[in-house]
Every structure is written in structure tokens, then in C-alpha cells.
Design an enzyme around this catalytic site. Structure first.
Site, PDB file in Angstrom:
ATOM      1  N   GLY A 100       0.951  -1.219   0.038  1.00  0.00           N
ATOM      2  CA  GLY A 100      -0.115   0.001   0.038  1.00  0.00           C
ATOM      3  C   GLY A 100       0.870   1.231   0.064  1.00  0.00           C
ATOM      4  O   GLY A 100       0.538   2.402  -0.732  1.00  0.00           O
ATOM      5  N   CYS A 112      28.353   2.986   6.366  1.00  0.00           N
ATOM      6  CA  CYS A 112      28.405   3.615   7.496  1.00  0.00           C
ATOM      7  C   CYS A 112      26.963   3.930   7.821  1.00  0.00           C
ATOM      8  O   CYS A 112      26.635   4.577   9.079  1.00  0.00           O
ATOM      9  CB  CYS A 112      29.225   4.774   7.231  1.00  0.00           C
ATOM     10  SG  CYS A 112      30.895   4.555   7.243  1.00  0.00           S
TER      11      CYS A 112
END
Lengths: 135, 418
Positions: B217, B342
């Protein structure tokens, strides 16, 4: 990632970016890290005949913590003797910037960079005028 | 990140940060919210109540939504099962079919290495806990699977092939019709995770011989917390349910449906069906404007994934010599996502980019830019300015950029691992 104000300030206004001519007498260069790991630091120191670090510059490929860590250590090493600079610990860096646990390796890398720059300077000093003699 | 500020750029007002993370979620279309509202209020009936008008009213709304979803993908409403989202749909499709057909000598599943984590993790579960064998097809450098490799992987024991439609990280579109044809010829079910594809690219379950399709959705400008699974009736695909109970959704997914969420998903699909062509044309032009401007102003920027077979609302770029997380900090006015290690808890760079053969150092430099229904031209221009400034600043402080400018091959240096 939630970063401290001090870290963000160093990232946004990094101190001492740049390079010295690495073959100059009095310049020590440390290049640590690896591109594949996502961080590479180049830290350079300019040492007076009396053995005092007069100036320092850095260039860093890495995350915000890596950039801030290297910026911070360029400030810290200035005015220190080689022995004093060699005593800077990664934990001091991590504490100053309030690094999150997953970023501690950035401070370790910065400590390694100082040590590598000092070693490079000492090696060059021990074998003087090698470059000049060749010319 | 609760700070939103209003700025003026090129004479236009806009709010920052600018949303460019359409693959994570799409903002809900206001028309969808409007359609949902009555079912949070006065129309509160249980759609499974058969004895009174409250139930009938809710049931009619749910069935209308089912028809809207079916229409968008060329299916029959009876083939649509409501779920909580694409993760559940993928679990139901894979586990449901695998477990149902296991007794018939089918214990092999084929998927690809770049599927979404919820498909890969479900396959791992079937391997480790249920004894299935799973073939993880490699992808080519452009992110697409090789059809001959697929053909070779199919055996008599293969129950299904699961390949996603549009990639969440790099936007490439897999050759669905060709995969479907191969699957049908070999009498193997074809499941596609179409969370990023539904409403974005034309999909037809019959033309493409798709047997199972997962729908989300909140990736189609609808609400979070609802999704659907298309389950083909002819030839019939049977599934063992994951959730047992009152036998709702043809027994495949028990539990009371949420009419507001179902209505929201239905309305989002109806809007997508009506506006897909114009939406896509707009998004393609904005994407070209963005990509061209970046390329004109910055060298060494690589588009990850095929440049032709792609949904242009997803542009994944690697900025050589600049680490992704630091770039994200530099473009804080843009809400984006990165393939850089990172930014992840694991510190591993994106497995998707690695599967494409993108080298680790380039995978660390990647950022995904999402462009969608509500992106404006002014936002694109602002984003370009912001990115160019940040990349130039970071390259000026990158030792790798410096080496590259001096003609030093970064690969020639012996780097220490750490």
C-alpha cells in the site's frame, strides 16, 4: 545517526584541510585506512628543527565521524612535541566528539594516522638528504 | 529530524528537507486519505458481518477496493487477497506455495541474489528449517538476471521462481514477460515482488504469466499497514495459510479486514491506473533533468543499474571518491538513502551493489534519489545545487580524489585492512 554538535561543527567547518609537499624535509605523512572499508585518512605534520609540530593538514575520505576525527587531531597535534602527539589516544578523540559505538573505529584510525605521520617523519629524519643526493 | 523549514529558491517556495526517498515510502495521496476517512468514522462495520447494513456497507467498500486493485494488474477481484503489506505477501506466496506443494515432490525454489531481504530471509528459512533447496541466481552488471541461467536452473522439482519487478535500491525492471513465459512453459509458478512496481510500470498478470504478485500500500501513495497478494485461479495456485482463523480471504489469510486500509489501497490503485502514464512521463522528465545536470557538473558519477530497463523514479548514483554517509550529512536538506556501509548497523556496504559487481569503494559512495508524484522541478534544481556543492567540498578534502587528479591509481596502493 545522532551526532554531537561538536562533531557536526567539525564536519561542517573542518580545520586544516590540505596537503604539504610530502617530500619536503620536516614533513611527515600518514596514510591509513582503505577505500574498500569506506575510510582513508591522510594526515601530515610539519615539524620544526626543535621537534615541535608547527602545522598539520589532513584529507579524509570517510563518514562524518572520520572527517571530524581527523579535523580534531590536526588541531590537537599543533604545538606538541612528537612524543606528546604520540600519546593522543583514540579514547580521547571518541570522548571529545561523543562518537557513537559503531564509529569508534574512526577515532582509532585518527590515532593510527598520527602515529603513521610521526613514524614517517622519523624515518625520513634518520635517512637525511636522500632525495637531495639523488638529484 | 523534526525540523522542517521553508525556503525560497529560484523564486519558488519550498519546504526542506526535500523528500527524495520514495522507495522507502510514498507520501499518501490526499485523495486516498479522503476516501479512507468515512471508514474510520461513521462507516465502522465489520466487513465480515453478514446480518446487517453496517457489515454490508463495509463489505461493499472492501470489494470495491479489491476490484480496483485487480483492475490495475489485469486480474480478477477474486484473485486478490488482502494482507498487512508486501513482507507478509512475500512470506505467504513463498512459504504458502512451498509448503502446499512439498508433498508433490516439489522442494526447489529459484530466486535472485538481489531480492529484497524479506524474500531472501524467507528463502533462507525454507532452506534451513524446512529442507527446501534454493537457487540464488546471480545478476549481470546491469542488475538484470540472465534468462538462460534461469532456464538452466529449473528442474522437475522446482515449485516456483520469485523475481522482483522493480528493484527497490537500483530501480531496474526485470524482464517479467520473458520470465513468465519460461515459467509457464516449464509449469513452474512465477511469483514477483511488485512492491516497487505496482502503479509505477504497466503490469498485466495474464500477459506476463504471473501467478503470484506481492503488492504494498505505502509504495503506491496509499496507506502503510496494508498490502495484497494476487493468487492466480486459472491455472490455480494453492497456498497453505500462514494465519489460521475464521477463513477470511478464501481461507488463505484469516483475520478481520480493515476497511479504511483496504479502501485506501484500492483508491491508490485506481488513481495509479488513471494517472500512471502522465505520472511516469513527468517523473521521467524530472529524472533526466536531474541526472543530466549532475553529469554536466560533476565528473566520475556512475548510475547503478541498467540505464534503459529502469523505473526513472529511482536513481542510484555512486559519487567516486566521496563516502556516502558524509555526503548525506552534506546534503541534509535532502531526505535520501545510501548504500554506504556507514549508514547501516552492520557496516557492510549494500549487498545489492556488491552483487552487481560494483567495487566496495564505489558501493560506499552510493546514494539513492527517489523522484515521485509530488516532486517538483524547483525541488530537482535545488537538489542538484545542493549535491554539486557538497560533492565538490568533500572531493576537495578527499585524499582519493587528490590521488586521482595526480594520476595515481588507487588500486596500485597497498591498503591495510582495518
Amino acid at each position: 545517526m545522532a551526532y554531537s554538535e561538536k562533531l557536526i561543527e567539525h564536519y561542517e567547518n573542518p580545520r586544516n584541510i590540505g596537503s604539504f609537499e610530502k617530500d619536503d624535509a620536516g614533513v611527515g605523512t600518514g596514510l591509513v585506512g582503505a577505500p574498500a572499508c569506506g575510510d582513508v585518512m591522510k594526515l601530515q605534520i610539519k615539524v620544526s628543527p626543535e621537534g615541535i609540530i608547527e602545522d598539520a593538514k589532513f584529507k579524509t575520505f570517510g563518514c562524518g565521524s572520520a572527517i571530524a576525527s581527523s579535523s580534531l587531531v590536526t588541531e590537537w597535534v599543533k604545538g606538541k612535541s612528537l612524543d606528546e602527539a604520540g600519546e593522543i589516544k583514540n579514547t580521547d578523540i571518541a570522548e571529545e566528539l561523543a562518537l557513537p559505538p559503531v564509529k569508534i573505529h574512526c577515532s582509532v584510525l585518527a590515532e593510527d594516522a598520527i602515529k603513521a605521520a610521526i613514524n614517517d617523519y622519523k624515518e625520513k629524519a634518520a635517512a637525511p638528504a636522500k632525495g637531495e643526493a639523488a638529484e | 529530524m523534526n525540523d522542517h523549514s521553508h525556503i525560497e529558491f529560484n523564486g519558488e517556495n519550498m519546504t526542506t528537507p526535500i523528500y527524495m526517498d520514495y522507495q522507502a515510502t510514498t507520501p499518501m495521496d490526499p485523495r486516498v486519505l479522503e476516501a479512507m476517512m468515512p471508514y474510520f468514522g461513521a462507516k465502522y462495520g465489520n466487513p465480515h458481518s453478514r446480518s446487517h447494513a453496517f457489515g454490508w456497507e463495509a463489505e461493499a467498500a472492501v470489494e470495491n477496493a479489491r476490484a480496483q486493485i485487480a483492475s490495475l494488474i489485469g486480474a480478477s477481484p477474486k484473485e486478490i487477497i488482502f494482507t498487512s503489506g508486501a513482507t507478509e505477501s512475500n512470506n505467504l506466496a513463498l512459504k504458502g506455495a512451498a509448503m502446499f506443494y512439498r508433498d508433490k515432490g516439489k522442494d526447489h525454489i529459484i530466486t535472485s541474489v538481489t531480492e529484497h531481504k524479506c524474500v531472501l530471509d524467507t528463502c533462507r528459512h525454507l532452506e534451513q528449517e524446512e529442507g527446501f533447496k534454493v537457487t540464488y541466481l546471480p545478476v549481470q552488471e546491469n542488475g538484470l538476471i540472465d534468462l538462460d541461467t534461469l532456464k538452466e536452473a529449473i528442474t522437475e522439482r522446482t515449485v516456483m521462481v520469485s523475481i522482483m519487478s522493480v528493484h527497490n535500491e537500483i530501480g531496474v525492471i526485470q524482464p517479467l514477460a520473458e520470465i513468465g513465459k519460461i515459467c509457464r512453459e516449464n509449469k513452474v509458478f512465477f511469483h514477483t515482488d511488485a512492491a516497487q512496481g505496482v502503479g509505477k510500470i504497466p503490469l498485466d498478470v495474464n500477459e506476463m504469466n504471473i501467478d503470484l504478485m506481492s503488492i504494498s500500500g505505502h509504495k503506491v501513495y496509499g496507506p502503510m499497514g496494508v498490502g495484497a497478494l494476487f493468487v492466480r485461479r486459472k491455472p490455480r495456485v494453492r497456498l497453505r495459510p500462514l494465519i489460521n482463523g475464521g477463513g477470511q480471504e478464501r481461507g488463505m489469510r484469516s483475520g478481520t479486514l480493515s476497511p479504511p486500509l483496504c479502501v485506501g489501497l484500492g483508491e491508490a490503485c485506481a488513481i495509479a491506473e488513471a494517472e500512471m502514464a502522465s505520472d511516469n512521463e513527468r517523473i521521467r522528465l524530472l529524472a533526466k533533468r536531474f541526472h543530466n545536470a549532475i553529469n554536466d557538473r560533476l565528473p566520475d558519477v556512475i548510475l547503478n543499474g541498467d540505464d534503459e530497463h529502469r523505473y526513472w523514479g529511482n536513481i542510484n548514483l555512486s559519487f567516486a571518491y566521496v563516502e556516502g554517509e558524509s555526503l548525506m550529512m552534506g546534503i541534509r536538506d535532502l531526505a535520501v538513502s545510501s548504500g554506504s556501509a556507514c549508514t547501516s548497523a552492520s557496516l557492510e556496504p549494500s549487498y545489492v551493489l556488491r552483487s552487481l559487481g560494483v567495487e566496495e569503494e564505489m558501493a560506499h559512495t552510493s546514494i539513492r534519489f527517489g523522484i515521485g508524484r509530488f516532486t517538483t522541478e524547483a525541488e530537482i534544481d535545488y537538489a542538484v545545487e545542493h549535491i554539486v556543492t557538497a560533492v565538490e567540498k568533500l572531493r576537495a578534502m578527499s585524499p582519493l580524489w587528490e590521488m586521482a587528479q595526480e594520476g595515481i591509481d588507487i588500486k596500485s596502493i597497498e591498503w591495510a585492512d582495518h
